[in-house]
Motif scaffolding. Structure first.
Motif, PDB file in Angstrom:
ATOM      1  N   LYS A 192       0.565   1.823  -6.757  1.00 56.73           N
ATOM      2  CA  LYS A 192      -0.130   1.159  -5.644  1.00 56.73           C
ATOM      3  C   LYS A 192      -1.487   1.814  -5.386  1.00 56.73           C
ATOM      4  N   LEU A 215      -1.379   5.791   2.936  1.00 59.80           N
ATOM      5  CA  LEU A 215      -2.560   5.035   3.354  1.00 59.80           C
ATOM      6  C   LEU A 215      -2.272   4.206   4.596  1.00 59.80           C
ATOM      7  N   THR A 260      -8.988  -2.291  -7.315  1.00 60.35           N
ATOM      8  CA  THR A 260      -9.304  -3.554  -6.638  1.00 60.35           C
ATOM      9  C   THR A 260     -10.470  -3.382  -5.668  1.00 60.35           C
ATOM     10  N   GLY A 261     -10.646  -2.180  -5.143  1.00 60.20           N
ATOM     11  CA  GLY A 261     -11.768  -1.929  -4.245  1.00 60.20           C
ATOM     12  C   GLY A 261     -13.096  -2.144  -4.937  1.00 60.20           C
ATOM     13  N   GLN A 312     -10.352  -7.136  -1.140  1.00 62.40           N
ATOM     14  CA  GLN A 312      -9.559  -6.087  -1.781  1.00 62.40           C
ATOM     15  C   GLN A 312      -8.099  -6.158  -1.340  1.00 62.40           C
ATOM     16  N   ARG A 313      -7.888  -6.365  -0.030  1.00 56.88           N
ATOM     17  CA  ARG A 313      -6.514  -6.439   0.485  1.00 56.88           C
ATOM     18  C   ARG A 313      -5.773  -7.632  -0.106  1.00 56.88           C
ATOM     19  N   PHE A 320      -5.092   0.093  -5.505  1.00 55.46           N
ATOM     20  CA  PHE A 320      -6.000   0.176  -4.356  1.00 55.46           C
ATOM     21  C   PHE A 320      -7.414   0.540  -4.795  1.00 55.46           C
ATOM     22  N   ILE A 358      -4.858  -6.722  -3.605  1.00 50.32           N
ATOM     23  CA  ILE A 358      -3.756  -5.760  -3.603  1.00 50.32           C
ATOM     24  C   ILE A 358      -2.424  -6.482  -3.444  1.00 50.32           C
ATOM     25  N   PHE A 406      -9.353   7.100   1.009  1.00 49.87           N
ATOM     26  CA  PHE A 406      -8.119   6.837   0.264  1.00 49.87           C
ATOM     27  C   PHE A 406      -7.797   7.898  -0.787  1.00 49.87           C
ATOM     28  N   LEU A 441       0.833  -1.193   0.000  1.00 48.54           N
ATOM     29  CA  LEU A 441       0.000   0.000   0.000  1.00 48.54           C
ATOM     30  C   LEU A 441       0.872   1.250   0.000  1.00 48.54           C
TER      31      LEU A 441
END
Length: 268
Positions: free
Chosen positions: A230, A69, A237-238, A205-206, A234, A209, A138, A65
């Motif tokens: 990145k 963030l 992918t969210g 999502q994580r 983020f 990532i 974010f 990340l």
């Protein structure tokens, strides 16, 4: 439908439901680890030694990340207590609440945990409101990102969309509670599945990532993923994780309806 065909269909449905349960359980465990142990933690300011250890990891260029963030909740105690910590409790309830054996053998505990689960989700959304109010979402921490705001309102389009998701998250929980009070337990389960899908996407999502950034590192050896890259990962992918979880939730509900329909036919 012949007996053998019906049995094969029931086996297929049960198999898919078990896989989905295992998947959601793994996502729940991952999210707990992400918040409490991995670099995604929001509690790295609790003690001096822990803070220094995590800070060195946060500043590493290999963290998946953007640094901004990872550290944006520093000294944000109210956000930590009303959104981050309740999130740990919320995801910890999921494997128990959706385990068929647990619901059957520990009905009273299931009801108590269900109340904690729902009330905790309300606290989480209060914390989310603080995040939006304090401009801790974010978009405000990504490089070279132009904030697109709603006309005549001091809120970004993304924050407005996430706000709608938060309302749907709470709304599904309320519908689930209402159905339970009316003893419509299947309907209760459907709304709870939608509620979980609207929250557990954060964990997926994580995972995504980590996958994207690490693939970048593997295929482009010697090339470090920039914070800008990145940040794009983020955001994208969210939305992707949200769509996947919502679709998987509806698919699960479809399987349960088919299962219920087959049980009714069997009784007849």
């Amino acid at each position: 439908m012949s007996t053998s065909t019906a049995k094969n269909e029931a086996t297929r449905i049960n198999g898919h439901l078990r896989l989905i349960y295992k998947f959601s359980t793994l996502l729940s465990i991952f999210m707990i680890l992400w918040i409490l142990l991995l670099p995604g933690t929001a509690f790295h300011t609790s003690t001096a030694n822990w803070r220094d250890t995590i800070r060195s990891k946060m500043e590493s260029e290999y963290v998946p990340l953007p640094q901004q963030l990872n550290t944006k909740y520093k000294n944000q105690t109210m956000v930590q207590l009303t959104h981050i910590l309740p999130a740990v409790i919320w995801v910890a309830c999921i494997p128990f609440q959706f385990h068929k054996g647990f619901r059957k053998d520990y009905k009273k505990l299931h009801r108590v945990m269900g109340r904690v689960f729902v009330y905790d989700s309300f606290v989480m959304m209060f914390g989310f409101g603080l995040i939006v109010y304090k401009k801790l979402t974010f978009e405000h921490y990504l490089e070279q990102v132009e904030l697109v705001k709603l006309p005549n309102f001091d809120i970004t389009v993304t924050d407005f969309f996430l706000g709608l998701v938060a309302l749907a998250f709470v709304g599904c929980a309320c519908k689930a509670v209402s159905a339970a009070k009316k003893k419509k337990f299947m309907e209760h389960q459907y709304w709870m599945i939608r509620h979980v899908a609207l929250g557990l996407w954060v964990s997926l999502q994580r995972v995504m990532i980590l996958g994207f950034v690490n693939v970048w590192m593997i295929f482009y050896k010697g090339t470090i993923a920039t914070d800008e890259f990145k940040g794009k990962v983020f955001g994208n992918t969210g939305f992707a994780a949200m769509a996947i979880c919502m679709a998987l939730g509806e698919y699960t509900i479809g399987l349960l309806k088919m299962q219920q329909k087959n049980m009714v036919k069997k009784k007849v």
